[in-house]
Design a protein around this motif. Structure first.
Motif, short mmCIF file in Angstrom:
data_model
loop_
_atom_site.label_atom_id
_atom_site.label_comp_id
_atom_site.label_asym_id
_atom_site.label_seq_id
_atom_site.Cartn_x
_atom_site.Cartn_y
_atom_site.Cartn_z
N ASP A 1 0.76 -1.72 -0.13
CA ASP A 1 0.20 0.23 -0.47
C ASP A 1 0.85 1.56 0.07
O ASP A 1 0.14 2.25 0.15
CB ASP A 1 -0.99 -0.07 1.07
CG ASP A 1 -2.18 -1.44 1.05
OD1 ASP A 1 -2.40 -1.46 -0.16
OD2 ASP A 1 -2.36 -1.59 2.21
N THR A 2 2.12 0.94 0.12
CA THR A 2 3.00 1.98 0.03
C THR A 2 2.89 3.05 -1.20
O THR A 2 2.73 5.13 -0.91
CB THR A 2 4.94 1.87 -0.39
OG1 THR A 2 4.98 0.77 1.07
CG2 THR A 2 5.22 3.56 0.08
N GLU A 3 2.46 3.12 -2.46
CA GLU A 3 2.53 3.79 -3.32
C GLU A 3 0.95 4.75 -2.94
O GLU A 3 0.51 6.09 -3.28
CB GLU A 3 2.15 3.46 -4.52
CG GLU A 3 2.00 4.43 -5.76
CD GLU A 3 3.78 4.28 -5.67
OE1 GLU A 3 3.74 6.14 -6.56
OE2 GLU A 3 4.45 4.11 -6.21
N LYS A 4 0.06 4.13 -2.24
CA LYS A 4 -1.35 5.52 -1.59
C LYS A 4 -1.22 6.09 -0.79
O LYS A 4 -1.62 6.97 -0.79
CB LYS A 4 -2.32 3.82 -1.79
CG LYS A 4 -2.94 2.59 -2.59
CD LYS A 4 -3.43 1.55 -1.96
CE LYS A 4 -4.14 0.72 -2.25
NZ LYS A 4 -5.44 -0.43 -1.87
N MET A 5 0.17 5.67 -0.42
CA MET A 5 0.21 6.26 0.95
C MET A 5 0.89 7.87 0.50
O MET A 5 0.32 8.80 1.23
CB MET A 5 1.37 5.67 1.88
CG MET A 5 0.80 4.14 2.41
SD MET A 5 1.69 3.83 3.92
CE MET A 5 0.72 2.44 5.01
#
Length: 635
Positions: free
Chosen positions: A265-269
């Motif tokens: 989920d890093t890119e969403k963060m």
């Protein structure tokens, strides 16, 4: 009460800083100012930056696993007053071989008296034409910032591993520079290591790796000025996987699949953070998942966050850690506390921002629960630091005569976050978001102080509204001990079911198995942290047998139960406790468990001594510094 810096004074201060005259090795587009205010004097550095300061650092080093040293040259571009006779760097055990100017002319130098916390001043003679200094050196023996791991201490068991941890004042043990967060520097590095190892650093790669004989050389360049503690290195058997268009993960091959899955989920963060706080200024956001001896949950090194593997739970339940380290890309890395007395400007802002990112990605219920857990942690920290009148419960903390890590408590993190949330509730989220985004833009790549924070919020948010000023109690929050009465409370509904279970447990009832299975990690932690600290052996056994707490794969839950086990002299948990303290070295977990054992002279101290004798060599100096004071070898 603080002597707040007016906006006009701040502007004059910044304008008074001389423009950087680029020396041959430099190429940075910007040089951050050094603040000339009493509250920006760094008592944890020997540097006198208003007389002579480092603006750019170029490292050319080799990693030697046999001697456990890095060594080579550090070329410093400097800026000095015309009449300056010397520049003072910070040094903690560096092995200095020679010092010269950019033309190779030797410069006189000396190392002053050593302080156990600060190290020693490295004074170098300069003249009016000295623009560059070249230091030939090796890192200190047993350098505080560096941890050298044998192959057996890694996941792959085949190759050694090196990593650094610079915050707060540890980088002076392997880099000769002015090791103060208020003296931001651009930097570059060339680092050689034996094949087949890979070097990563907290800066973009400047070129593809080159090879010569058995060595591989890696090049990096950071054109933005950063606080020196943010210069970081890792070297080992490393592989990389993309996670998104500008995010990815480095780790050992054996860890890659698990790490990449947890970090999905890093890119969403990053997208969520940009919507809240403005453009991400650092290019890529990659992460390095380290061996388990890494002493912190994460370290926000620019472009390459360092992470403990203890966040990997298999269900993304501990990835608020990623939101926290990402948020530091604005609060801490972009606008950095000028001194460690204002550590809250890094961590309090980041903790607040972390929960806003979590809310955007995982929803308001998760964020509300984490706010509530944070207030619990804040109240615990207040109790542990002298209660409501304890001086160390202030946000702007007095660290004179102490190591800056003494301020590394949940006061900075959670009281700071509660302060910002209180302002948000008082003025409204949209208005507060506009101010906070503006704060980062107005102070990007700059050192900041509490006085600057107060001046900025008064000019750009309060805008002369005396009723709002009185309601917010800004000076009280920053400068007084304890927690002001205007604090925004937690949502009472956030943990309604769990809190009811806590009450039922006190009456003798066990949590229902189906409820426990349904609860999230935060809900389970709320339960374990809220039940009475004193429990019978039967109740401890029932909890452990029902939910396998002492062997949980979630490190936060495992720690919460083992902490209860120590408080209750629960012998059946001792093997699990010893295993947990052996397989990881995260300071957050290790220190309270070892200290808790050591404080129990008859039952716990012998256990602590036995475990620490076995595990100390695997812990980072950040973890052992305080634990060594327990003198566990003296029984």
């Amino acid at each position: 009460m603080f002597r707040a810096l007016t906006a006009a004074a701040a502007a004059l201060l910044l304008a008074s800083c001389q423009a950087h005259e680029a020396a041959p090795s430099a190429g940075a587009a910007e040089v951050a100012p050094v603040l000339d205010t009493p509250d920006a004097v760094d008592i944890h550095s020997y540097a006198r930056p208003l007389e002579a300061r480092v603006t750019h650092l170029a490292l050319d080093l080799a990693v030697d696993f046999d001697s456990k040293r890095v060594g080579g040259t550090a070329t410093l571009d400097i800026q000095a007053k015309p009449d300056a006779k010397e520049i003072i760097l910070d040094d903690k055990g560096l092995e200095i071989e020679s010092v010269a100017d950019g033309a190779g002319k030797p410069l006189a130098w000396k190392v002053g008296a050593n302080d156990p916390n600060l190290g020693a001043p490295l004074s170098i003679a300069i003249g009016p034409d000295t623009k560059q200094i070249v230091v030939h050196y090796k890192s200190a023996a047993n350098a505080d910032a560096l941890q050298w791991l044998t192959p057996e201490q890694t996941a792959g068991k085949k190759h050694p591993f090196l990593f650094s941890q610079g915050e707060s004042i540890l980088n002076r043990s392997w880099i000769p520079t002015q090791d103060s967060p208020g003296i931001r520097q651009s930097w570059e590095a060339k680092v050689s290591v034996d094949k087949p190892l890979t070097v990563v650093m907290s800066a973009p790669r400047a070129a593809d790796p080159t090879e010569s004989g058995n060595a591989r050389t890696f090049s990096f360049r950071m054109d933005h000025p950063v606080a020196p503690y943010l210069i970081a290195i890792g070297a080992g058997d490393l592989v990389f996987r993309d996670l998104g268009r500008r995010t990815g993960v480095w780790t050992e091959p054996a860890m890659l699949d698990r790490a990449a899955a947890e970090l999905g989920d890093t890119e969403k963060m990053v997208d969520a953070a940009e919507k809240l706080y403005g453009p991400y200024q650092w290019g890529r956001y990659d992460m390095l998942v380290l061996p388990p001896s890494f002493p912190f949950g994460g370290m926000e090194n620019p472009t390459l966050t360092f992470l403990t593997p203890t966040f990997i739970a298999g269900d993304k339940s501990l990835t608020s850690l990623i939101a926290h380290e990402l948020a530091h890309s604005w609060s801490g890395n972009l606008a950095t506390n000028a001194t460690w007395a204002d550590f809250w400007l890094n961590e309090g802002m980041t903790t607040y921002a972390e929960r806003r990112i979590v809310e955007a990605v995982y929803g308001p219920k998760v964020a509300a629960q984490q706010v509530s857990l944070g207030l619990d942690a804040m109240n615990k920290a207040v109790a542990e630091n002298g209660g409501p009148t304890g001086p160390d419960t202030r946000l702007h903390i007095d660290l004179k005569g102490r190591h800056p890590d003494d301020g590394l408590t949940d006061i900075a993190y959670e009281k700071g976050a509660a302060f910002l949330r209180t302002i948000e509730v008082a003025v409204g989220r949209d208005r507060f978001d506009e101010w906070l985004k503006g704060w980062f833009e107005r102070h990007k790549f700059q050192p900041v102080t509490s006085s600057m924070f107060l001046a900025d919020i008064r000019e750009h948010l309060i805008k002369g509204d005396q009723a709002l000023e009185a309601r917010l109690q800004l000076d009280k929050w920053v400068g007084d001990p304890g927690v002001p009465g205007n604090i925004a409370p937690a949502d009472p509904k956030a943990f309604a079911e769990v809190d009811a279970a806590v009450t039922a447990f006190k009456a003798g009832n066990q949590p229902a198995a189906d409820a426990w299975a349904r609860w999230t990690t935060d809900e389970r932690l709320r339960f374990l942290n809220r039940i009475d600290k004193k429990q019978s052996a039967d109740r401890m056994s029932a909890l452990d047998q029902a939910f396998n707490l002492s062997r949980s794969g979630n490190s936060e839950i495992r720690f919460a139960f083992l902490d209860l086990a120590v408080k209750n002299r629960f012998d059946p948990a001792v093997p699990a406790l010893e295993d947990f303290l052996t397989v990881q070295g995260r300071r957050k977990f290790v220190k309270p468990l070892i200290v808790g054992l050591a404080e129990d002279e008859q039952w716990g101290r012998p256990i602590a001594a036995r475990i620490y004798a076995k595990t100390r060599a695997s812990y980072h100096p950040v973890t052992t510094r305080d634990l060594d004071k327990l003198q566990l070898g003296k029984q």
